[in-house]
Scaffold this motif. Sequence first.
Motif, PDB file in Angstrom:
ATOM      1  N   ARG A 185     -14.967 -29.544  59.546  1.00  0.00           N
ATOM      2  CA  ARG A 185     -15.212 -30.310  58.324  1.00  0.00           C
ATOM      3  C   ARG A 185     -15.266 -31.809  58.611  1.00  0.00           C
ATOM      4  O   ARG A 185     -14.423 -32.355  59.320  1.00  0.00           O
ATOM      5  CB  ARG A 185     -14.110 -30.050  57.301  1.00  0.00           C
ATOM      6  CG  ARG A 185     -14.015 -28.618  56.811  1.00  0.00           C
ATOM      7  CD  ARG A 185     -15.132 -28.247  55.849  1.00  0.00           C
ATOM      8  NE  ARG A 185     -14.920 -26.921  55.297  1.00  0.00           N
ATOM      9  CZ  ARG A 185     -14.231 -26.660  54.197  1.00  0.00           C
ATOM     10  NH1 ARG A 185     -13.674 -27.646  53.533  1.00  0.00           N
ATOM     11  NH2 ARG A 185     -14.088 -25.421  53.767  1.00  0.00           N
ATOM     12  N   GLN A 218     -17.065 -30.852  52.137  1.00  0.00           N
ATOM     13  CA  GLN A 218     -17.484 -29.472  52.317  1.00  0.00           C
ATOM     14  C   GLN A 218     -18.557 -29.342  53.397  1.00  0.00           C
ATOM     15  O   GLN A 218     -19.139 -28.272  53.576  1.00  0.00           O
ATOM     16  CB  GLN A 218     -18.014 -28.914  50.999  1.00  0.00           C
ATOM     17  CG  GLN A 218     -16.970 -28.762  49.917  1.00  0.00           C
ATOM     18  CD  GLN A 218     -15.901 -27.757  50.306  1.00  0.00           C
ATOM     19  OE1 GLN A 218     -16.187 -26.682  50.824  1.00  0.00           O
ATOM     20  NE2 GLN A 218     -14.637 -28.115  50.082  1.00  0.00           N
ATOM     21  N   ARG A 220     -19.917 -29.445  57.330  1.00  0.00           N
ATOM     22  CA  ARG A 220     -19.568 -29.273  58.736  1.00  0.00           C
ATOM     23  C   ARG A 220     -20.338 -30.295  59.558  1.00  0.00           C
ATOM     24  O   ARG A 220     -21.482 -30.626  59.247  1.00  0.00           O
ATOM     25  CB  ARG A 220     -19.922 -27.860  59.214  1.00  0.00           C
ATOM     26  CG  ARG A 220     -19.146 -26.761  58.543  1.00  0.00           C
ATOM     27  CD  ARG A 220     -19.712 -25.383  58.835  1.00  0.00           C
ATOM     28  NE  ARG A 220     -19.976 -25.206  60.260  1.00  0.00           N
ATOM     29  CZ  ARG A 220     -21.213 -25.121  60.783  1.00  0.00           C
ATOM     30  NH1 ARG A 220     -22.276 -25.189  60.002  1.00  0.00           N
ATOM     31  NH2 ARG A 220     -21.373 -24.954  62.083  1.00  0.00           N
TER      32      ARG A 220
END
Length: 371
Positions: A185, A218, A220
């Motif tokens: 994250r 949220q 990556r």
Amino acid sequence: MRVPVPAGTAVVLQTSGSTTGTGHLVALTGDALVASARATEQRLAGPGRWLLAVPAHHVAGLQVLVRSVVAGTEPIVVDTAAGFDPHRLAAAAARTDTATPGYLSLVPTQLVRVLAAGEEAVAPLRHLAAILVGGAAASPHVLAQARDAGLAVRTTYGMTETGGGCVYDGVPLPGVRLRIGDGERVEISGPTLALGYLDDPDSGAFAEEAGVRWLRTQDRGELLTDEHADVRLRVLGRADEAITTGGVTVSPTAVERVVVEHPGVAEVAVVGVADAEWGELVTAVVVPSAARADLTLTQLRALVTGRLGAAHAPRALVLVRELPLRGPGKVDRRGVARVAAKALEDPASHDGGADRGGGGRGVERHATGAS
């Protein structure tokens, strides 16, 4: 719904909710908005005059207004009440002068339409000091086409929770810090962070650590070191968008990065559609370019298979005239999934963008049981 507003709140904005269908209510302070505006000036060519071509009730448009106030300049408002018109934008850009840096914020779909409109729409934008492109991932081909056309495009990454774009061309703005947390994250800190969510104050997205507030996004991502030893952020996709197909986890963003390399693809969104055999069918929903006649599912599968493996290759292709959007140009993935599911359920009802030369070939599906 009535909720308490934290002290110091200057504005409350709603996020787009492109994957969930509903957005959060985000409280931002004036200090955070001004910090973002000043950091933008430092990264670009200093104070300038802005064109407003995105909605002012979303953070990108609001920041155009804040940056204008900080710079002491009057923004040029582009009329988008009847939809975005590249020629109307060009007329507005022609009103800027070269003595003051000119700036513009666009979403990728708008940039695609500017380039498709031809030289008359592009020429007035060439003297702008920077064209910020954000709100969604832009195709490398579109960015390259824009740069080849002489446009000073800069990619931005950020969100309402960060007061707008806080990473330009992969590099954080002055005062902004990045790190990669659990689950890859992206985590962000700095003076541009919002106070929090009014509708979900206990979400855990905002947390303080050793006196520093961090936002756990949220998204990556990974931090890469370039040839100049500068650290750059590469966003890998949303953590909540993964597709599970045949027991394999597929990243839609990774597939999209490969698919947009095909010259027949102008825009793409990859979604999972429920399927009895695969669990979820990896489906490419594509806005074709002028080279549409050359675009087939077989070609896209070969392209993705060669880079990511067969399990990641789309098993269905749906052609559309435009992708469903939510907010200021952000792809509505729930909407895309609905379009894909309907098209695959009843291909005969899908026009496939017939007015763009589809010849009825709007939907393709890979043979059941094939590799």
